[in-house]
Design an enzyme around this catalytic site. Structure first.
Site, PDB file in Angstrom:
ATOM      1  N   CYS A 122      -1.728   4.511   4.200  1.00 35.35           N
ATOM      2  CA  CYS A 122      -2.710   5.043   3.653  1.00 35.35           C
ATOM      3  C   CYS A 122      -2.239   5.314   1.856  1.00 35.35           C
ATOM      4  O   CYS A 122      -3.196   5.671   1.004  1.00 35.35           O
ATOM      5  CB  CYS A 122      -3.165   6.487   3.942  1.00 35.35           C
ATOM      6  SG  CYS A 122      -3.650   6.448   5.873  1.00 35.35           S
ATOM      7  N   CYS A 443      -0.463  11.906   2.491  1.00 38.51           N
ATOM      8  CA  CYS A 443       0.257  11.382   3.647  1.00 38.51           C
ATOM      9  C   CYS A 443       0.151   9.989   4.001  1.00 38.51           C
ATOM     10  O   CYS A 443      -0.898   9.399   3.667  1.00 38.51           O
ATOM     11  CB  CYS A 443      -0.062  12.196   4.940  1.00 38.51           C
ATOM     12  SG  CYS A 443      -1.704  12.150   5.328  1.00 38.51           S
TER      13      CYS A 443
END
Length: 462
Positions: A122, A443
């Site tokens: 991500c 994250c």
């Protein structure tokens, strides 16, 4: 107590309407010793769309090409001044394994401009940006384009391993007898496809399960998650309606009469509607649902990064300095989604800043439970001392500075593209809210995370 409860939805709604979080740019200095002044000139993104909607007939490099072309058009960029292109993506299309190169050529960049693709789940486009920063600090290049793309409408689906092995043997079977012998090895289960899954390779656990466990560990209730998700959609709606999402470029897909100009996943549900949804991962008692999770999204982004010297030479007015960045990594089983908690104090220390010095906070919202667990972890002396080895907690997150234009829960999360979207929201919010410093944190799969510090440029304009 969860930090979200300290600011009501009505209060944060007022802030989203343009209420300044500071009255003037501060005089605080950011530690940038030994590094060049690298600036973010500007950036763009395609509208982020729910997968299998208007982009479904395209390919990933098409979306990235739209973003690159949009950046060129927005800035009136002479493509010949670009030294290097770096693009992030997660689920690779096998036909275009170096999607950066294919998209760059498709967008009309010279075939003499090198391009490569990076992947870090991500935070892939964060990695694209910082890869460019590293090359600039090393004196290799002065002008780079960074970006990212994800295309969830069409992901590679493979034959089973046994079937692949059988197919690889086929070219060696020359005689009829050899071919029949090979065919005799075929079994019905060979035909079962391997479907991609958003799961950790090391633990075989889906990210949603991890978010559910993390929310439970840090005492985040279902209602708090639903309320935070509603907040994200409310903020995104108001930012869109106020015309704040200026990084979006219009996209016209083939065979369509109209341009796509807006994200299509923003929708404000009622508390009652959200409460009716069943748990999506841990059943029947989990708290993570489809409504408080980010959704599968198609989208691409791109930004222009330069040394400040080159920006002045070419007459650009940058939006922000790209100051400090760091990457962190933890246990992918129990701390999979705690990257922001670990990255925030580390990047602040590098910059010589405190959390209270930050005017704009832009954190990736994978799940409402994940982001609220991080907020609680950062506000816990016990977690800081017993788990992180710090003397005191990271700090209390001021929600009046936090994701005021919505986040991944509402805007969408094309894995490879989100990092540039976070950077552009940070830069544009610093200008609109009269702030000096912005902090990005996110994250990523594998228990990893990123933290980045940006500083508003004195020449910045919207």
């Amino acid at each position: 107590m969860n930090s979200l409860t300290k600011v009501s939805l009505s209060q944060t709604s007022l802030l989203a309407r343009g209420l300044s979080t500071s009255t003037s740019v501060q005089a605080k200095k950011c530690n940038n010793a030994g590094q060049k002044n690298i600036v973010l000139v500007d950036g763009v993104r395609t509208p982020f769309l729910l997968s299998s909607t208007a982009y479904k007939s395209l390919m990933p490099h098409d979306l990235q090409r739209y973003a690159l072309t949009g950046l060129v058009n927005k800035l009136g960029l002479d493509k010949s001044i670009v030294d290097y292109i770096c693009i992030g993506t997660v689920i690779q299309e096998v036909k275009t394994s170096n999607i950066a190169r294919e998209a760059a050529l498709g967008a009309g960049f010279s075939d003499r401009i090198p391009a490569h693709t990076v992947t870090m789940a991500c935070i892939s486009s964060n990695q694209a940006m910082t890869t460019c920063m590293g090359m600039m600090n090393a004196g290799v290049y002065d002008v780079c384009v960074a970006g990212g793309v994800e295309f969830m409408s069409d992901v590679p689906i493979r034959h089973s391993r046994k079937m692949r092995q059988l197919m690889l043997k086929a070219p060696k079977a020359k005689s009829v007898a050899a071919k029949l012998a090979l065919l005799a090895e075929l079994r019905p289960d060979f035909l079962n496809p391997e479907l991609p899954a958003i799961a950790e390779f090391s633990t075989n656990e889906t990210m949603g399960h991890s978010a559910d466990r993390l929310a439970a560990t840090f005492g985040v209730s279902r209602k708090e998650q639903d309320d935070f998700s509603r907040r994200s959609h409310i903020m995104a709606t108001e930012a869109r309606d106020k015309g704040y999402l200026t990084d979006i470029i219009p996209v016209k897909v083939p065979k369509s009469k109209d341009f796509i100009t807006q994200d299509n996943g923003i929708r404000v549900s009622t508390e009652e509607q959200m409460a009716k949804l069943k748990p999506a991962f841990i059943k029947p008692h989990g708290t993570v649902t489809a409504a408080n999770s980010s959704y599968l999204t198609d989208g691409a982004s791109a930004c222009l990064i330069m040394t400040e010297e080159k920006a002045k030479q070419y007459g650009f007015k940058p939006k922000a300095y790209l100051r400090q960045y760091t990457y962190v990594s933890q246990d992918p089983k129990d701390q999979l989604l705690l990257g922001p908690t670990y990255a925030t104090p580390k990047v602040l220390a590098q910059a010589g800043l405190e959390l209270s010095d930050i005017d704009v906070l832009e954190y990736h919202e994978a799940f409402a439970g994940q982001i609220l667990a991080n907020i609680n972890a950062m506000d816990s002396d016990k977690f800081a001392q017993d788990v992180m080895g710090l003397k005191q907690k990271v700090g209390t997150v001021d929600m009046s500075k936090f994701n005021l234009w919505g986040g991944s829960l509402s805007l969408g999360h094309p894995f490879g593209a989100t990092g540039v979207r976070l950077a552009m929201h940070t830069a544009n919010r610093m200008i609109r809210e009269d702030g000096q410093f912005g902090l990005i944190a996110a994250c990523a799969a594998g228990g990893q995370g990123v933290g980045m510090i940006m500083e508003r440029h004195p020449d910045a304009t919207l």
